[in-house]
Design an enzyme around this catalytic site. Sequence first.
Site, PDB file in Angstrom:
ATOM      1  N   PHE A 242       0.816  -1.218   0.000  1.00  0.00           N
ATOM      2  CA  PHE A 242       0.000   0.000   0.000  1.00  0.00           C
ATOM      3  C   PHE A 242       0.848   1.265   0.000  1.00  0.00           C
ATOM      4  CE2 PHE A 242      -2.727  -3.093   2.473  1.00  0.00           C
ATOM      5  CZ  PHE A 242      -3.528  -3.435   1.396  1.00  0.00           C
ATOM      6  N   ILE A 468       2.512  -7.602  -5.062  1.00  0.00           N
ATOM      7  CA  ILE A 468       2.287  -7.255  -3.650  1.00  0.00           C
ATOM      8  C   ILE A 468       0.898  -7.712  -3.200  1.00  0.00           C
ATOM      9  CG2 ILE A 468       3.968  -5.382  -3.773  1.00  0.00           C
ATOM     10  CD1 ILE A 468       1.631  -3.384  -3.771  1.00  0.00           C
ATOM     11  N   VAL A 690      -6.010  -0.388 -11.795  1.00  0.00           N
ATOM     12  CA  VAL A 690      -7.217  -0.502 -10.969  1.00  0.00           C
ATOM     13  C   VAL A 690      -6.883  -0.639  -9.479  1.00  0.00           C
ATOM     14  CG1 VAL A 690      -8.685  -1.491 -12.760  1.00  0.00           C
ATOM     15  CG2 VAL A 690      -7.315  -3.013 -11.332  1.00  0.00           C
ATOM     16  N   GLU A 692      -5.805   1.296  -7.225  1.00  0.00           N
ATOM     17  CA  GLU A 692      -6.143   2.365  -6.285  1.00  0.00           C
ATOM     18  C   GLU A 692      -7.523   2.966  -6.557  1.00  0.00           C
ATOM     19  OE1 GLU A 692      -1.578   3.644  -5.297  1.00  0.00           O
ATOM     20  OE2 GLU A 692      -2.606   4.809  -6.796  1.00  0.00           O
TER      21      GLU A 692
END
Lengths: 731, 318
Positions: A242, A468, A690, A692
């Site tokens: 993030f 991630i 896509v 975020e």
Amino acid sequence: MKFETPAGTNPIDQRRVIGKPTPRIDGPLKVTGTAPYAFERNDVAPGHAYGVIVGSAVAKGRIARIDTADAARAPGVIAIVTHENAGKLGKAKAHTATMLAGPMVEHYDQAVAIVVAETFEQARDAAKRVRVDYARAKGRYDLAAAKAGAPIAPGDKMKTAVGDFARAFAAAPVTVDATYTTPDQSHTMMEPHATIAAWDGDTVTLWTSNQMIAWAVRDMSETLLIPKEKIRVVSPYVGGGFGGKLWVRSDAVMAALAARAAKRPVKVALARAQIMNNTTHRPATIQRIRLGADRTGKITAIAHQTWSGDLPGGGPETAANQTQLLYAGANRLTETRLAVLDLPEANAMRAPGEAPGMMALEVAMDELAEKLGMDPVRLRILNDTQVDPEKPERPFSDRHLVRCLEEGAQRFGWARRSATPGKMRDGRWLVGMGVAAAFRNNMNMKSGARVGVDRKGMVTVATDMTDIGTGSYTIIAQTAAEMMGVPLDKVIVLLGDSRFPESAGSGGQWGGNSSTAGVYAACVDLRRRIAQKLGFDADRATFADGKVSDGGRSVDLAKAAGDDGISGEDTIEFGRLNDDYAQATFGAHFVEAGVDAHTGEIRVRRMSGVYDAGRILNPVSARSQVIGGMSMGIGAALMEDAVVDPRFGYFVNHDLAEYHVPVHLDVPHQEVVFLDTLDDKTSPMKAKGVGELGMCGAAAAVANAVYNACGVRIRDYPLTLDKVLKGLARV
Amino acid sequence: MKPFTYERAASPAAAAAAVARTPGAKFVAGGTNLLDLMKLQIETPRHLVDVNRLGLDTIEPTAEGGIRIGALVRNTALAADARVRRDYGVLSRALVSGASGQLRNKATTAGNLLQRTRCPYFYDTNQPCNKRQPGSGCAAIGGFNRNLAILGTSKDCIATHPSDMAVAMRALDATVETVMPNGQTRRIAIADFHRLPGSTPWVETALVAGEMITAVTLPAPVGGTHIYRKVRDRSSYAFATISVAAVLRPTNGTARFAFGGLAHKPWRVEAAETRVDGGAKAIAAAALAGAQTTDQNGFKIPLVERTLASVLAEGAAA
């Protein structure tokens, strides 16, 4: 490969593999616990010791004295590194604060020492025996107090103005002038920051958890003052980032220092309670928005001023980003200001800029709709723009916000919403509906890959791209399978190693489109090499069903590869298409929320979104990305709040018991629809990010639904029940 | 975590004697709170006496028509027990509103009573906390205290007791049974079990050194409608902002209300229960008399009244 003109038809358009709902190819490894994460790499570092980082007990000041004698005598202790014996270190340009404090302390829990011992328990115990005396200094910890006089932040587009905002706003018959605040937030990814470092002579290898491998090598080089060639970074599996793992943090730097001092591999993980103050966070914002419209709802004046804080030399939360692009309006003003605060380093967290910016702008739009007596979906449609409103000669590459709003409203049953708040009731729950646009810029980053075919016809992709949790493995495999004309199970994907070609990495939702475009480029190179080898016409040759064909001739890919195999490599580079066109992703969030009429507790009951993000490479992982973003939007709206104690200058609720993120019960059924759009200006993949988008605007839709439910407008996130109660009617 | 020694006790009395005898000793049962605190060196016992194998894990009827809950009955088992669900519903509901399934599987009845506050300053060893380090001061006063106590506080501590289970037990007039290091047993009314912080916030219960909880008894069922309402900032896995344990329309006597999230102990004012005909406002006014709030936790006062109103409405509809 240079991508400088819009993409024409290419093999990706065949959609034999690309675009098909595809379960993650790394899924079995993940669910059986056999995908090795950094802290689990016992195989690569036999005989490793354990390091535990000691964090500063004060937020600002100077280390007067460090006494390590007691710790050094503790059972099992091998080495202790502090600023006194670490040797000369640099500060990476990407770091605002140093990874090892001393003698100055820049923020709370900044690393002041690492203790290395034979076992983890010994290291943790000995770390508590390091005694540090501090000379405390007065710090600045309160954004509201530091806001006055904060200058325009350094960087592009931190102040923009078009037309005459002041005059147009003064003349507008309908206006909104409101200030919104968003709190500091923590990434709280599942996998903590963790690294195993091992030296071999003057070369160091880091098995770590990082989003950006090449940046990690660069930052380690700048910190340790050794050449990049002497550093290898390996990070094939990352349990969430993030943005918190965009740059190496203290786990990596301190592990490297500890391993050098201990003369053996050292393993370090940050404890959960350290992460919030030791690493980075999304900074709090104060945002003032002014909207002016004529009586038909056309926006004539729009201004967005935002303030955030960071350590000296740091950067702002660019919360006015979307306001420069989302809605039409002739007279415009944005300002992004940056105050100095002595809190831990502020930095990127999922959708930096738009995530908190949309939390303000999209509530202001709801307030404007109410003042106009207009449906908030219609207000947004009415103010759509197909060009960059600050620069009308610059069109959007592909923009379907209106379709998202219309289709979303229809699917959600928006017509059943009462325009007057507090009119829907379900037992003890006051029920309301809210809408918000979704908007996030599309960035493209240079990205390379190497693709080979072996004599068995197996295709292997190697790139330093990371996964991630996003699904990179799978979309990269799909891309290679599509390009080389093989089924998915004939593709092996190797990621996250600095020995592989440098990729875009994972950040800013650029990874999906950019890294697959890099794989596309490498596959084009490989196809050309194979065609040449076979004497085929490279432009005409087709790759399908494991064969290469040209005219009447057809050769098995395995045979074409030969005993030595054959490989290609290339890097996609992006030209001016992102300057000539505004590239962005769009969507519409619809939320139904309940507010307990007695207690003010808020629960989201339904959530749906329609998104426009170009080609969806894998609808399965794209949906997962979006619902993750929507869920994070619920957290941002209702609970996430890293509370600053302004006396001591740190985030007080620094564990998962007290820093709340949504649990399963907080997240209702989420409906996700992707429009079948293609954007030929973004890359040969015609895709956009896509990762975020699903978060941007989601929190505002929740806040607008809460207002519609109970008539209490809260402009200070998160919307906790105490704030609801202030405005809630007596029962 | 500091190094510690460990022994497994052979009987409750032997366990009590071992803890009394050994400097810095503590009992360990489920360990769901103690081990976390030891890792952070908030608790630093030098010796642990493991009581997990002492039995004490059954729920038996008492001669008085109530039940005796062994100290080591796990929260999951207690919540699921048929008698508890039928006759003491408020207790079952309180239990399942707490923690997570995994924690409830390990956490014990006695351990739940003895769990320590969740005040964030208690949890950070860099900060002053009179409970953790007597005499160091209270950082919560003047700090982040939105979720801390408004009743029975002192100038030295405004922590709350985080248990849900204990709140329900307070409403049910539970009694805590113990064994002393000398082998004698005693019974402590739940009302007297937890203490207010006063000037010694580190002393949290009436237990003396080495005294071990062996059981909690509940009197014969009182009937009525049982409600446990926990108000919190997320739907699950959060400590109570406030909670209300209510027994409405019992067979004998008046309604009962105990509150969590307000004080250093489960809060119950019996005198407030005589005012049930006055509705939530009257009950809350009496129960919260003397409340002292900060600029952050004053909302708990209207929240208690509103939650009581919700509970009464739910009870009327039941």
